[in-house]
Design an enzyme around this catalytic site. Sequence first.
Site, PDB file in Angstrom:
ATOM      1  N   GLU A 212     161.011  13.721  39.073  1.00 48.29           N
ATOM      2  CA  GLU A 212     162.251  12.961  38.875  1.00 48.29           C
ATOM      3  C   GLU A 212     163.131  13.617  37.813  1.00 48.29           C
ATOM      4  O   GLU A 212     162.675  13.945  36.726  1.00 48.29           O
ATOM      5  CB  GLU A 212     161.898  11.533  38.445  1.00 48.29           C
ATOM      6  CG  GLU A 212     163.085  10.641  38.168  1.00 48.29           C
ATOM      7  CD  GLU A 212     162.679   9.297  37.596  1.00 48.29           C
ATOM      8  OE1 GLU A 212     163.527   8.398  37.580  1.00 48.29           O
ATOM      9  OE2 GLU A 212     161.511   9.150  37.169  1.00 48.29           O
TER      10      GLU A 212
ATOM     11  N   LYS B  34     167.984   6.742  44.835  1.00 51.30           N
ATOM     12  CA  LYS B  34     167.075   5.643  44.492  1.00 51.30           C
ATOM     13  C   LYS B  34     167.714   4.297  44.769  1.00 51.30           C
ATOM     14  O   LYS B  34     168.840   4.012  44.339  1.00 51.30           O
ATOM     15  CB  LYS B  34     166.687   5.763  43.009  1.00 51.30           C
ATOM     16  CG  LYS B  34     165.630   4.768  42.557  1.00 51.30           C
ATOM     17  CD  LYS B  34     165.260   5.022  41.098  1.00 51.30           C
ATOM     18  CE  LYS B  34     164.174   4.090  40.623  1.00 51.30           C
ATOM     19  NZ  LYS B  34     163.828   4.322  39.202  1.00 51.30           N
TER      20      LYS B  34
ATOM     21  N   CYS C 139     159.966   6.993  41.096  1.00 51.15           N
ATOM     22  CA  CYS C 139     159.388   6.244  39.978  1.00 51.15           C
ATOM     23  C   CYS C 139     159.014   4.810  40.364  1.00 51.15           C
ATOM     24  O   CYS C 139     158.085   4.560  41.101  1.00 51.15           O
ATOM     25  CB  CYS C 139     160.364   6.272  38.796  1.00 51.15           C
ATOM     26  SG  CYS C 139     159.701   5.570  37.276  1.00 51.15           S
TER      27      CYS C 139
END
Length: 540
Positions: A300, A363, A413
């Site tokens: 990430e 995301k 994440c």
Amino acid sequence: MTAQASAPAETSIPVSPPQAAVPSGLRLRHRLVAAALSGVLLILCFPKYDWESLAWVVLIPMLAAVEDLSPRRAFWLGGLTGMVGYTGILWWVTITMTRYGNLPLFVAWAVLLMLAAYMSLYTGAFCALLCRFGGNSRPLRFALAPFLWTALELLRTHFLTGFPWAALGYTQYATLPVIQIADVTGVYGVSFLVVLANAALWGVLREFLPGSPKERNRSAWWALACAVIVVGSALLYGRGRLQASGEGSAEASVKVALLQGNIAQELKWDEEYRRKSLEVYRKLTLKYAQEKPDLIVWPETAAPFFFLRDKALQKTVLDLAAEVRTPLLVGAPSVAIRGQKYRLRNSAFQVTPEKRMDGQYHKMHLVPYGEYVPLKRLFPFIRKVATGIGDFLPGSRRTVFPHAKAPFSVLICYEVIFPGEVRRFVRGGARMLVNITNDAWFGRSAAPYQHMAIAALRAVENRVPLIRAANTGISGVVDATGRIRKATDLFVRTGVVTSVVPGRPGGLTFYTRYGDVFAYLCAALTLLIFGFNWRATRGR
């Protein structure tokens, strides 16, 4: 005279309070200790302590503490269990807030206690509702307990954007025969089994405590027998699934390289350090490309620049993909224009040896107070903990990245903790899941281990491998049975090269196809029991 003399003697006899309300012999201080003990045991069940066997008895002290209490008192004792347990499980929140959010320690601990208090509402509600709707029928309480707990875990997954961290089923991530039922029930089914065993064991145990009737309650033994049958059937199913799972042929496998750069969080967004950070991943890429992987994964925001706008640094990455002749999956921030404002996105890009982008993902499920501030208009004084500029903009499309051997999807994440959202990527065509993350936020705490345990259940639920690349944290591979392979240590600059077998095209699990059916059935049955109980009480 006789009558007059007898009157004082009769009134001088002390009258003891009735003891029937506390058949287990527990006084208030004993109940408090028992409820707190369940909280301590709850901490030990989760990574990185990993005393997973304790989970099968963890709730027994709490159930003893609330035995024969009013719902109101049961709520407070259940809340005490949750407060102790979740404070210990989530203490790493203070590391993030003090080290990277620059908050005073007492403020960080206040926020942690608020979060633990919120989580403890669910354990409190569990005890209160169990005492309210279980009535005086102990068999009904034993039967209601696992359904009610599962329904509350489902609620916690969705309420206020959801925070399903530390669901009870995650304690069993390393007990492979137990977690295999997740391909039907999701992680909720594992939680169900654990609570069922706790309730049944307490039902039998209380029969041997002082003050219990000499004549044994057969219903408690029937409840234990039912629990043994249910848990035993799940274990048989799990062993069958493990035996049926093979390593697959070498031709069908995908060779992946997972890079862990271990860039210090305080340097990650430093303007002068950007090229140094990029050079770290360039060297790692060249090193592990020598083993000829089919895909190289950066974690990430490993590329600390706006990937679609900084053409010079973007060219560095494109040239690198051409040099190693291998597709690169790169985590990087990006910018979108909404109205007349620039909005940040947390993104992932696949670049090919032909120097072109072959898919991008933004995301979708952002981290509260890390990537955006919920209810900002109501609480304008609250700021984001994460460093950066402004709030992030969530994505809106579930990308399945093309790949010659295995189309895959990326979970960035925090997204990996939401089972219902992850399965949609697999249902959309992904045969492999890639989790890119940066667990440097958590320091040397239990959080990276808890994060990895959660990811393991996503692999089982969907019967696809999950590969994980962390800036630092735990990089590694989880196979389709949930077994964690090739895991790295924390805070080391390294890489992992291994082969994984992708999921079969069209071989979707029940959970992937239909989602949280089991959890919703538990919720429906719980409400049905509540309704019957309410009608019966109203009738009386």
